[in-house]
Design a protein around this motif. Structure first.
Motif, mmCIF file in Angstrom:
data_model
loop_
_atom_site.group_PDB
_atom_site.id
_atom_site.type_symbol
_atom_site.label_atom_id
_atom_site.label_comp_id
_atom_site.label_asym_id
_atom_site.label_seq_id
_atom_site.Cartn_x
_atom_site.Cartn_y
_atom_site.Cartn_z
ATOM 1 N N GLN A 198 1.140 3.539 -7.910
ATOM 2 C CA GLN A 198 1.797 4.640 -8.587
ATOM 3 C C GLN A 198 2.797 4.143 -9.617
ATOM 4 O OE1 GLN A 198 0.961 7.873 -8.036
ATOM 5 N NE2 GLN A 198 -0.639 6.855 -6.872
ATOM 6 N N PRO A 199 2.729 4.639 -10.864
ATOM 7 C CA PRO A 199 3.733 4.257 -11.852
ATOM 8 C C PRO A 199 5.095 4.764 -11.425
ATOM 9 C CG PRO A 199 2.401 6.083 -12.648
ATOM 10 C CD PRO A 199 1.753 5.609 -11.379
ATOM 11 N N GLY A 200 6.119 3.964 -11.659
ATOM 12 C CA GLY A 200 7.472 4.395 -11.336
ATOM 13 C C GLY A 200 7.775 4.375 -9.855
ATOM 14 N N GLY A 201 7.003 3.608 -9.057
ATOM 15 C CA GLY A 201 7.231 3.567 -7.619
ATOM 16 C C GLY A 201 8.581 2.971 -7.272
ATOM 17 N N SER A 202 9.052 3.279 -6.084
ATOM 18 C CA SER A 202 10.379 2.865 -5.648
ATOM 19 C C SER A 202 10.365 1.446 -5.074
ATOM 20 C CB SER A 202 10.887 3.848 -4.586
ATOM 21 O OG SER A 202 11.954 3.309 -3.864
ATOM 22 N N ARG A 203 11.325 0.625 -5.497
ATOM 23 C CA ARG A 203 11.483 -0.711 -4.920
ATOM 24 C C ARG A 203 11.847 -0.597 -3.439
ATOM 25 N NH1 ARG A 203 12.166 -4.773 -8.782
ATOM 26 N NH2 ARG A 203 12.201 -4.017 -10.934
ATOM 27 N N GLU A 204 12.717 0.334 -3.122
ATOM 28 C CA GLU A 204 13.122 0.521 -1.731
ATOM 29 C C GLU A 204 11.938 0.896 -0.857
ATOM 30 O OE1 GLU A 204 16.308 3.172 0.933
ATOM 31 O OE2 GLU A 204 15.985 3.610 -1.195
ATOM 32 N N GLU A 205 11.072 1.749 -1.380
ATOM 33 C CA GLU A 205 9.900 2.153 -0.622
ATOM 34 C C GLU A 205 8.989 0.960 -0.362
ATOM 35 O OE1 GLU A 205 8.156 5.817 -1.980
ATOM 36 O OE2 GLU A 205 6.159 5.145 -1.425
ATOM 37 N N MET A 206 8.829 0.089 -1.357
ATOM 38 C CA MET A 206 8.007 -1.105 -1.184
ATOM 39 C C MET A 206 8.575 -2.020 -0.103
ATOM 40 S SD MET A 206 7.347 -4.208 -3.844
ATOM 41 C CE MET A 206 6.419 -5.667 -3.363
ATOM 42 N N LEU A 207 9.888 -2.254 -0.149
ATOM 43 C CA LEU A 207 10.510 -3.119 0.845
ATOM 44 C C LEU A 207 10.446 -2.511 2.243
ATOM 45 C CD1 LEU A 207 13.626 -4.345 -1.173
ATOM 46 C CD2 LEU A 207 11.531 -5.629 -0.659
ATOM 47 N N ASN A 208 10.551 -1.188 2.326
ATOM 48 C CA ASN A 208 10.422 -0.522 3.627
ATOM 49 C C ASN A 208 9.029 -0.726 4.207
ATOM 50 O OD1 ASN A 208 13.039 0.419 3.616
ATOM 51 N ND2 ASN A 208 12.523 2.428 2.803
ATOM 52 N N ARG A 209 7.999 -0.640 3.338
ATOM 53 C CA ARG A 209 6.640 -0.881 3.816
ATOM 54 C C ARG A 209 6.479 -2.331 4.267
ATOM 55 N NH1 ARG A 209 4.895 2.672 -0.510
ATOM 56 N NH2 ARG A 209 4.593 0.881 -1.879
ATOM 57 N N ALA A 210 7.060 -3.258 3.506
ATOM 58 C CA ALA A 210 6.975 -4.666 3.889
ATOM 59 C C ALA A 210 7.590 -4.895 5.266
ATOM 60 C CB ALA A 210 7.669 -5.532 2.839
ATOM 61 N N ALA A 211 8.695 -4.224 5.550
ATOM 62 C CA ALA A 211 9.399 -4.411 6.823
ATOM 63 C C ALA A 211 8.599 -3.878 8.007
ATOM 64 C CB ALA A 211 10.765 -3.737 6.764
ATOM 65 N N THR A 212 7.685 -2.927 7.787
ATOM 66 C CA THR A 212 6.952 -2.346 8.915
ATOM 67 C C THR A 212 6.094 -3.387 9.633
ATOM 68 O OG1 THR A 212 5.054 -1.645 7.546
ATOM 69 C CG2 THR A 212 6.881 -0.069 7.819
ATOM 70 N N TRP A 213 5.608 -4.390 8.921
ATOM 71 C CA TRP A 213 4.755 -5.397 9.571
ATOM 72 C C TRP A 213 5.553 -6.355 10.450
ATOM 73 C CZ3 TRP A 213 -0.085 -7.847 6.904
ATOM 74 C CH2 TRP A 213 -1.038 -6.847 6.676
ATOM 75 N N LEU A 214 6.865 -6.349 10.365
ATOM 76 C CA LEU A 214 7.673 -7.202 11.240
ATOM 77 C C LEU A 214 7.568 -6.777 12.699
ATOM 78 C CD1 LEU A 214 10.893 -7.542 9.058
ATOM 79 C CD2 LEU A 214 9.304 -9.401 9.633
ATOM 80 N N THR A 215 7.255 -5.508 12.936
ATOM 81 C CA THR A 215 7.217 -4.986 14.309
ATOM 82 C C THR A 215 5.941 -4.205 14.604
ATOM 83 O OG1 THR A 215 8.416 -3.008 13.571
ATOM 84 C CG2 THR A 215 9.730 -4.825 14.463
ATOM 85 N N ALA A 216 4.954 -4.263 13.705
ATOM 86 C CA ALA A 216 3.769 -3.408 13.828
ATOM 87 C C ALA A 216 2.864 -3.781 14.997
ATOM 88 C CB ALA A 216 2.973 -3.446 12.522
#
Length: 342
Positions: A198-216
């Motif tokens: 998505q154009p204009g996507g959120s950096r925070e949203e990306m980092l939040n998704r990255a963090a989900t795999w730490l405990t998935a």
């Protein structure tokens, strides 16, 4: 897909927890039938669905659960490229095209899980109507046709909405109190259950998704593999992980693609790094290539940084690195995802 491991000490993180299981309550067939039968005529008359929120919330409602599925793959395409779609909708009755804005909708039922990706098997990032039906209204800027229908009673939908509030993530449209099986006036992205860039996507949203795999993996990090895919459909290697965080089509592009596809990234200087940017070593083979997600500088001297990565013999990690810095691995170059728009 490409990876090499190293032995830097891991940073301490605070992983996001998984939401509690959903509960069920008796459903009112009359309420759902009337709502889904009367409102199309109302909408045709030009009266907004949002104007009937009080009617919906005052009726008997139930909680719901969307059917999950485990993503499987016999053959992996490591060089898939992103496919975008226009963020526009046709204005009703005018024939003209207008820019889509985030739309607001009422919800129903309780304990609806919001997921990290457009896949009900992906990690939970929050919940809608935690204790009582209709507590939340959601805003959404696009929706994904997953190709897999989720049902609650007589209500079914294969669409998942990308929420901009009150929680960022993906929610089954079954949870939204509308007569349709998809959100009216909201752009549809992609298909097959995978979110599109998505154009204009959120950096925070990306980092939040990255963090989900730490405990998935039941509270632990997702294991590393160049051959396997995780429950959300993405490869369990470094580039598959970054593709997941960016919302690229599953199973994810490879490291070379992340560095060379100008529809995904562009080069930048090390000093310009911001949260969500990438450091990529695209040279060599699948045993040497690697990519990490920059989160933050650790000091004013920019001598090291904290990053998310998916690394061999460990899995998902969040730690201090020096790749691409003076004294570090010079093969790593900085890149900026173009979806951030800067």
């Amino acid at each position: 897909m490409d990876e090499h491991s190293s032995t830097h000490p891991a940073d301490t993180t605070t992983p996001a927890g998984r939401s509690a299981p959903m509960t069920r309550h008796p459903q009112s067939p009359f309420r759902r039938t009337v709502w889904r039968t009367v409102l199309p005529a109302v909408a045709a008359a030009g009266i907004s669905v949002a104007g009937f929120a009080g009617f919906a919330h005052g009726s008997e409602v139930s909680s719901a659960t969307a059917e999950g599925h485990a993503a499987t793959a016999d053959k992996l395409s490591h060089d898939s490229s992103p496919t975008g779609s226009a963020r526009t909708v046709r204005a009703a009755g005018t024939g003209s095209i207008r820019q889509a804005a985030a739309a607001d909708f009422p919800t129903w039922g309780t304990r609806w899980v919001v997921h990290a990706t457009a896949d009900t098997s992906s990690p939970a990032v929050g919940m809608i109507n935690k204790t009582a039906p209709g507590q939340d209204r959601i805003t959404a800027d696009y929706q994904v046709d997953t190709g897999r229908k989720a049902c609650e009673g007589s209500s079914c939908s294969a669409f998942m909405a990308h929420l901009t509030g009150p929680v960022s993530g993906f929610l089954s449209v079954v949870a939204v109190d509308i007569p349709q099986d998809r959100l009216p006036g909201v752009p549809v992205q992609g298909g097959g259950g995978q979110p599109q860039p998505q154009p204009g996507g959120s950096r925070e949203e990306m980092l939040n998704r990255a963090a989900t795999w730490l405990t998935a993996d039941n509270g632990s990090q997702v294991p590393y593999s160049q051959a396997k895919v995780w429950k959300d459909g993405y490869r369990q290697d470094c580039s598959g992980y970054v593709s997941m965080a960016l919302g690229l089509p599953a199973p994810g592009t490879n490291t070379v693609g992340l560095a060379t596809d100008r529809g995904i990234t562009r080069p930048l200087s090390v000093g310009a790094l911001k949260p969500g940017d990438l450091l990529i070593d695209a040279s060599g083979d699948n045993n040497t290539r690697h990519v990490v997600i920059f989160e933050k500088w650790n000091n004013d001297a920019h001598a090291s940084y904290t990053a998310y990565e998916q690394r061999g013999d460990h899995g998902t990690d969040h730690r201090t690195l020096t790749y691409g810095l003076p004294g570090g691995d010079a093969e790593f170059k900085p890149y900026r995802p173009v979806k951030f728009g800067d």
